[in-house]
Scaffold this motif. Structure first.
Motif, mmCIF file in Angstrom:
data_model
loop_
_atom_site.group_PDB
_atom_site.id
_atom_site.type_symbol
_atom_site.label_atom_id
_atom_site.label_comp_id
_atom_site.label_asym_id
_atom_site.label_seq_id
_atom_site.Cartn_x
_atom_site.Cartn_y
_atom_site.Cartn_z
ATOM 1 N N GLY A 609 -1.712 3.492 5.027
ATOM 2 C CA GLY A 609 -1.574 2.052 4.804
ATOM 3 C C GLY A 609 -2.892 1.320 4.793
ATOM 4 N N PRO A 610 -3.824 1.670 3.888
ATOM 5 C CA PRO A 610 -5.181 1.095 3.897
ATOM 6 C C PRO A 610 -5.322 -0.219 3.112
ATOM 7 C CG PRO A 610 -5.071 2.825 2.265
ATOM 8 C CD PRO A 610 -3.707 2.749 2.886
ATOM 9 N N ALA A 611 -4.214 -0.891 2.833
ATOM 10 C CA ALA A 611 -4.255 -2.156 2.060
ATOM 11 C C ALA A 611 -4.874 -1.922 0.693
ATOM 12 C CB ALA A 611 -5.010 -3.229 2.829
ATOM 13 N N LEU A 612 -4.338 -0.967 -0.027
ATOM 14 C CA LEU A 612 -4.890 -0.555 -1.315
ATOM 15 C C LEU A 612 -4.752 -1.638 -2.381
ATOM 16 C CD1 LEU A 612 -6.191 1.871 -2.763
ATOM 17 C CD2 LEU A 612 -3.889 2.653 -3.344
ATOM 18 N N ASN A 613 -3.707 -2.469 -2.287
ATOM 19 C CA ASN A 613 -3.505 -3.466 -3.337
ATOM 20 C C ASN A 613 -4.115 -4.824 -3.001
ATOM 21 O OD1 ASN A 613 -1.530 -3.943 -1.342
ATOM 22 N ND2 ASN A 613 -0.243 -5.066 -2.771
ATOM 23 N N ASN A 614 -5.081 -4.838 -2.098
ATOM 24 C CA ASN A 614 -5.820 -6.065 -1.832
ATOM 25 C C ASN A 614 -6.722 -6.344 -3.047
ATOM 26 O OD1 ASN A 614 -8.343 -7.581 -0.816
ATOM 27 N ND2 ASN A 614 -6.908 -7.809 0.892
ATOM 28 N N VAL A 615 -6.536 -7.475 -3.683
ATOM 29 C CA VAL A 615 -7.221 -7.731 -4.958
ATOM 30 C C VAL A 615 -8.720 -7.953 -4.785
ATOM 31 C CG1 VAL A 615 -5.181 -8.650 -6.103
ATOM 32 C CG2 VAL A 615 -6.650 -10.199 -4.791
ATOM 33 N N ASP A 616 -9.156 -8.361 -3.597
ATOM 34 C CA ASP A 616 -10.586 -8.621 -3.372
ATOM 35 C C ASP A 616 -11.331 -7.398 -2.847
ATOM 36 O OD1 ASP A 616 -10.396 -11.344 -4.140
ATOM 37 O OD2 ASP A 616 -9.523 -11.808 -2.166
ATOM 38 N N ALA A 617 -10.655 -6.634 -2.010
ATOM 39 C CA ALA A 617 -11.324 -5.477 -1.399
ATOM 40 C C ALA A 617 -10.303 -4.371 -1.158
ATOM 41 C CB ALA A 617 -11.997 -5.887 -0.082
ATOM 42 N N PRO A 618 -9.878 -3.678 -2.212
ATOM 43 C CA PRO A 618 -8.847 -2.637 -2.059
ATOM 44 C C PRO A 618 -9.334 -1.479 -1.180
ATOM 45 C CG PRO A 618 -9.843 -2.535 -4.241
ATOM 46 C CD PRO A 618 -10.353 -3.791 -3.596
ATOM 47 N N GLY A 619 -8.575 -1.217 -0.114
ATOM 48 C CA GLY A 619 -8.919 -0.098 0.766
ATOM 49 C C GLY A 619 -10.332 -0.174 1.298
ATOM 50 N N ILE A 708 1.899 1.464 9.479
ATOM 51 C CA ILE A 708 3.137 1.962 10.084
ATOM 52 C C ILE A 708 3.195 1.660 11.573
ATOM 53 C CG2 ILE A 708 3.451 3.795 8.373
ATOM 54 C CD1 ILE A 708 2.361 5.777 10.471
ATOM 55 N N ASP A 709 2.052 1.423 12.192
ATOM 56 C CA ASP A 709 2.018 1.144 13.633
ATOM 57 C C ASP A 709 2.673 -0.182 13.989
ATOM 58 O OD1 ASP A 709 -0.208 0.183 12.135
ATOM 59 O OD2 ASP A 709 -1.109 -0.506 13.994
ATOM 60 N N ILE A 710 2.750 -1.117 13.037
ATOM 61 C CA ILE A 710 3.382 -2.408 13.328
ATOM 62 C C ILE A 710 4.647 -2.651 12.495
ATOM 63 C CG2 ILE A 710 1.236 -3.499 14.079
ATOM 64 C CD1 ILE A 710 1.062 -4.872 11.350
ATOM 65 N N TYR A 711 4.796 -1.927 11.381
ATOM 66 C CA TYR A 711 5.939 -2.164 10.508
ATOM 67 C C TYR A 711 7.115 -1.225 10.777
ATOM 68 C CZ TYR A 711 3.236 -5.381 7.622
ATOM 69 O OH TYR A 711 2.514 -6.457 7.172
ATOM 70 N N GLU A 712 6.833 -0.012 11.234
ATOM 71 C CA GLU A 712 7.902 0.953 11.478
ATOM 72 C C GLU A 712 8.360 0.881 12.940
ATOM 73 O OE1 GLU A 712 9.376 2.402 9.242
ATOM 74 O OE2 GLU A 712 8.003 2.654 7.544
ATOM 75 N N THR A 713 9.630 1.218 13.164
ATOM 76 C CA THR A 713 10.165 1.231 14.527
ATOM 77 C C THR A 713 9.799 2.542 15.213
ATOM 78 O OG1 THR A 713 12.260 2.226 13.841
ATOM 79 C CG2 THR A 713 12.119 -0.190 13.824
ATOM 80 N N PHE A 714 9.945 2.546 16.520
ATOM 81 C CA PHE A 714 9.626 3.756 17.285
ATOM 82 C C PHE A 714 10.521 4.921 16.882
ATOM 83 C CE2 PHE A 714 10.006 6.527 21.040
ATOM 84 C CZ PHE A 714 8.665 6.849 21.215
ATOM 85 N N ASN A 715 11.734 4.622 16.463
ATOM 86 C CA ASN A 715 12.662 5.683 16.044
ATOM 87 C C ASN A 715 12.142 6.457 14.838
ATOM 88 O OD1 ASN A 715 14.477 5.087 18.059
ATOM 89 N ND2 ASN A 715 15.678 3.677 16.800
ATOM 90 N N LYS A 716 11.234 5.845 14.086
ATOM 91 C CA LYS A 716 10.608 6.558 12.971
ATOM 92 C C LYS A 716 9.225 7.108 13.345
ATOM 93 C CE LYS A 716 12.833 4.620 8.890
ATOM 94 N NZ LYS A 716 12.612 4.014 7.547
ATOM 95 N N ILE A 717 8.576 6.434 14.269
ATOM 96 C CA ILE A 717 7.215 6.854 14.646
ATOM 97 C C ILE A 717 7.233 8.127 15.483
ATOM 98 C CG2 ILE A 717 5.198 6.200 16.023
ATOM 99 C CD1 ILE A 717 5.398 4.870 13.253
ATOM 100 N N GLN A 718 8.193 8.220 16.387
ATOM 101 C CA GLN A 718 8.246 9.432 17.216
ATOM 102 C C GLN A 718 8.453 10.700 16.378
ATOM 103 O OE1 GLN A 718 11.468 9.815 20.142
ATOM 104 N NE2 GLN A 718 9.964 10.541 21.619
ATOM 105 N N PRO A 719 9.436 10.716 15.450
ATOM 106 C CA PRO A 719 9.558 11.900 14.571
ATOM 107 C C PRO A 719 8.315 12.129 13.721
ATOM 108 C CG PRO A 719 11.545 10.551 14.464
ATOM 109 C CD PRO A 719 10.528 9.752 15.208
ATOM 110 N N HIS A 720 7.633 11.056 13.360
ATOM 111 C CA HIS A 720 6.401 11.178 12.569
ATOM 112 C C HIS A 720 5.355 11.977 13.335
ATOM 113 C CE1 HIS A 720 2.765 10.090 10.375
ATOM 114 N NE2 HIS A 720 2.291 9.499 11.462
ATOM 115 N N PHE A 721 5.149 11.649 14.599
ATOM 116 C CA PHE A 721 4.174 12.382 15.405
ATOM 117 C C PHE A 721 4.605 13.844 15.604
ATOM 118 C CE2 PHE A 721 2.313 8.294 16.640
ATOM 119 C CZ PHE A 721 0.979 8.636 16.718
#
Length: 787
Positions: A609-619, A708-721
């Motif tokens: 999630g590196p903010a790739l679509n930022n029009v001024d400074a992508p990623g 993903i650290d602020i947008y996803e819930t823990f129920n998705k983050i725990q399986p991710h790790f």
């Protein structure tokens, strides 16, 4: 001898016989008793019997008949007395197979007329094996087969014990005649019962089959027991009381199954920590076994031990000691000193002795247990060594105490549990040991590790944290630092409840944690966060709804926002810079010595999630990493929708600036999706002319900052790790998740929080480069080395 002397002697004998008949009969009875064979009923003569898998042919469906009949035969042996039934040998550990005095096996076959069975018994300690006569049972009488097979075993056992004079008792078995025995199944009932053993049958279907049998035989204790046991397994301890009510209403209390059922109900309640109900049913099971004289069994010993553990939780130490001692005697009577249940009982027994002030006896028991502790889970070994260290400390044996404390730390470090509550109790104890040995600076270091951990773990409300503050006050008091003494003592009093505040005495009175009972903590899972770590990860997850925010906010980023990551990476990759001991430990673990890591070589950096679509400074933050570490493969892991917006909306000159970094790659994938599946899908990679970086033998660094650290819930983050840990098990992985820094060493699946970054760049709704006085990053030494 003259005639006169003979007559006088005969007269005396005659008079003695008349005057002292009790003496005569006493001598006579004694002589008769001495001539009779002696009855040896010592516990050591009670045979331990196991049931081995039967040998059978490859006839279709025979395995189901085998499973059904062997189960029914095992139930018959469970009802016997004058034996210890070990159950199925296949379920036992390798070393436990030697416990059996008699191992039951046999040859089993079926045809269209019925079954054929030939019993086989082995006496492992005598290296003898015997076979009985073949038993034939027709399908019409198949319900009688379990009892007939059981009797064929017993007949063979009695014969071989008698002929070979084995010093073993014959098992006692009582069975009603077939025509009045409610346990006997008809052929149709047997087929229904057999269906319940089919692996394709669900628990609900199994319950229905049992209910069908119960309706046909409502007065069969065996079927009612099986039905209620099935209900317990399916619905759990919540139906324990209802199950028992059904059992008692059917007036089965004198049945052999009563103690088996009450024990199963008690275990269910105990696992749910409903100790009051567990205690009630364990006592029922205990009393029933005692009433029926069936106490020579591992289950009875375990019942006594579990009652003791419940009494400990209720604060009834004296009563608990009686039950632990009784369990100990029963286990030893059964020669079960090598079994894990015996060892667990001994641990509880030894800890209770220590708590009751019998420390020398407890110490002797601990030394005995140390030889067998390797049988336990690594976490339980760590807990054992903690208690061993605590016991040695109470005996002022500080060198030994430090030795066992280090063993405990080593175990916790190996399984990635340095942020577990036990670890902090251990650090507190280690500080007290060093203080008692006069190593005040080292003691100070340990206590400060606990205080510093508050910055990234929620531990402030714990007693060990407050005790660390008080202990630091004593250290500064010894050093003559009045201000520091007052500061730490004030912090201690501020956090402590009024009733728990201890005065700061002139003679140091260090506070440490008492002994910790086994079972206080659940054994942690290999790939799961500790309670403290989970709390930290949860604190950032699910803060915002991704689709509920504007594109501009989702893609918000700015120059130097995550520069702290670069600061940290520079220190890690600098060959001659080791900084703190914690950093040095991390460098050694993260970068194997046989490779070059200059400018990020052999490192794969994944920015989720590196903010790739930022029009001024992508990623832009990813570009910064790629610039500072030109040999590092930098992967921008972005959502497909965001990649599409990047391609459509971002100006070409900004794209070209991003593309100019030859070490940058872009993948279109969900950050919490299946990692390996996404990574190996070539269609997801944006640049067709750039190779996909290989992960084998690489150091992996991942960052999820305001994604993903602020947008996803823990129920998705725990399986991710867990997914990352399992997929990259053979790689060392450093993970920047929000402000937390996590590390997973080679060969492990467990991520551990080892420190944190400053607050710089983590304000989601506004731009700020202020660290608020914090250093760029902070590492906790205790998480990185088993010092």
């Amino acid at each position: 001898m003259s005639r006169f002397q003979k007559n006088a002697l005969l007269t005396l004998i005659f008079l003695a016989a008349i005057a002292y008949p009790p003496l005569y009969y006493s001598i006579k009875n004694t002589i008769q008793k001495e001539t009779l064979p002696k009855s040896y009923n010592a516990p050591s003569m009670i045979p331990k019997i196991s049931l081995s898998p039967w040998r059978y042919s490859s006839v279709k469906g025979i395995d189901l008949h085998n499973d059904t009949l062997s189960h029914l035969v095992s139930l018959e042996f469970q009802k016997m007395s004058s034996l210890v039934f070990l159950g199925f040998e296949i379920e036992k550990a390798d070393f436990e197979s030697t416990f059996a005095d008699i191992a039951l096996g046999g040859d089993f076959d079926v045809d269209r007329f019925g079954i054929t069975f030939q019993a086989e018994i082995k006496f492992p300690k005598h290296f003898k094996s015997y076979s009985g006569q073949k038993l034939r049972v027709s399908w019409d009488e198949i319900g009688k087969a379990p009892i007939q097979i059981t009797e064929s075993y017993l007949s063979l056992i009695r014969e071989k014990i008698r002929l070979n004079r084995y010093l073993l008792l014959n098992p006692k078995y009582e069975s009603l005649p077939f025509d009045i025995n409610p346990e006997i199944l008809s052929s149709s009932e047997y087929l229904i019962y057999k269906s319940a053993f089919d692996k394709s049958v669900t628990e609900l279907q199994q319950q229905a089959l049992m209910n069908q049998l119960i309706s046909a035989k409502p007065k069969s204790p065996f079927l009612r027991f099986e039905s209620l046991l099935s209900s317990l397994k399916w619905k759990g301890s919540s139906v324990g009381k209802d199950v028992w009510k059904v059992w008692t209403e059917n007036k089965f209390m004198s049945s052999d199954y009563t103690y088996l059922l009450s024990y199963e109900i008690a275990k269910g309640y105990y696992s749910e920590k409903q100790n009051d109900l567990a205690f009630e049913f364990f006592q029922l099971s205990r009393k029933e076994r005692e009433n029926q004289g069936k106490v020579f069994h591992e289950e009875y010993a375990e019942t006594l031990s579990l009652i003791g553990r419940i009494l400990i939780s209720l604060g009834k130490s004296e009563e608990a000691l009686f039950y632990f001692t009784s369990a100990k005697e029963m286990y030893e009577t059964l020669a079960y000193e090598r079994k894990s249940n015996y060892l667990v009982n001994q641990i509880h027994y030894s800890l209770l002795l220590a708590q009751l002030g019998q420390r020398e006896i407890a110490l002797n028991e601990f030394y005995k247990l140390e030889k067998s502790i390797s049988q336990f889970h690594d976490f339980d070994q760590a807990l054992f060594y903690y208690n061993f260290s605590r016991l040695q400390f109470s005996l002022s044996s500080f060198e030994a105490s430090l030795h066992f404390a280090n063993l405990s730390k080593k175990k916790l470090f190996q399984i990635g549990q340095t942020n577990h509550e036990l670890s902090f109790h251990l650090i507190l104890l280690s500080g007290a040991i060093n203080f008692s040995m006069g190593n005040y600076n080292q003691a100070q270091f340990y206590f400060e590790e606990i205080i510093n951990a508050k910055a990234f773990l929620p531990i402030e409300d714990n007693l060990y944290y407050r005790n660390a503050l008080l202990n630091l006050a004593y250290i500064y008091q010894i050093k003559g630092s009045v201000d520091e003494t007052e500061s730490y003592y004030k912090q201690y009093t501020r956090l402590s409840p009024y009733s728990g505040i201890l005065p700061l005495e002139s003679k140091p009175n260090l506070q440490i944690t008492n002994y910790i009972q086994f079972g206080t903590f659940e054994i942690p899972k290999n790939d799961a966060f500790t309670t403290y770590e989970e709390s930290v990860i949860k604190s950032s997850t699910g803060r915002y709804i991704f689709n509920g925010q504007d594109e501009e906010i989702r893609a918000r980023t700015y120059q130097d926002r995550l520069e702290d990551t670069n600061e940290f990476l520079r220190d890690l990759l600098h060959i001659d810079f080791f900084g703190t001991q914690a950093l040095a430990y991390l460098k050694n673990s993260l970068f194997p010595p046989n490779k070059s890591y200059v400018k990020g070589e052999n490192v794969v950096f994944i920015d989720i999630g590196p903010a790739l679509n930022n029009v001024d400074a992508p990623g832009i933050t990813s570009q910064s990493v790629a610039y500072h570490f030109p040999k590092m493969n930098v992967i921008l892991w972005e959502l497909p929708t965001e990649v599409e917006l990047f391609l459509k909306k971002v100006p070409n000159d900004k794209k070209e600036q991003l593309y100019s970094f030859g070490n940058i790659r872009i993948i279109s994938a969900d950050g919490v999706g299946n990692f390996l599946e996404s990574y190996e899908d070539t269609n997801r990679w944006l640049f067709r002319n750039r190779n996909i970086p290989k992960l084998k033998d690489k150091t992996i660094i991942i960052r999820a900052a305001n994604s993903i650290d602020i947008y996803e819930t823990f129920n998705k983050i725990q399986p991710h790790f867990k997914d990352i840990g399992a997929t990259l098990m053979d790689n060392p992985v450093l993970y920047f998740f929000n402000r937390s820094i996590l590390f997973k060493p080679i060969g492990s699946t467990k991520f551990t929080i080892i420190g944190y970054q400053s607050v710089r760049g983590f304000h989601h709704n506004f731009q700020s480069l202020d660290r608020n006085g914090e250093p760029p990053y902070t590492l906790a030494k205790y998480t990185l080395n088993e010092y």
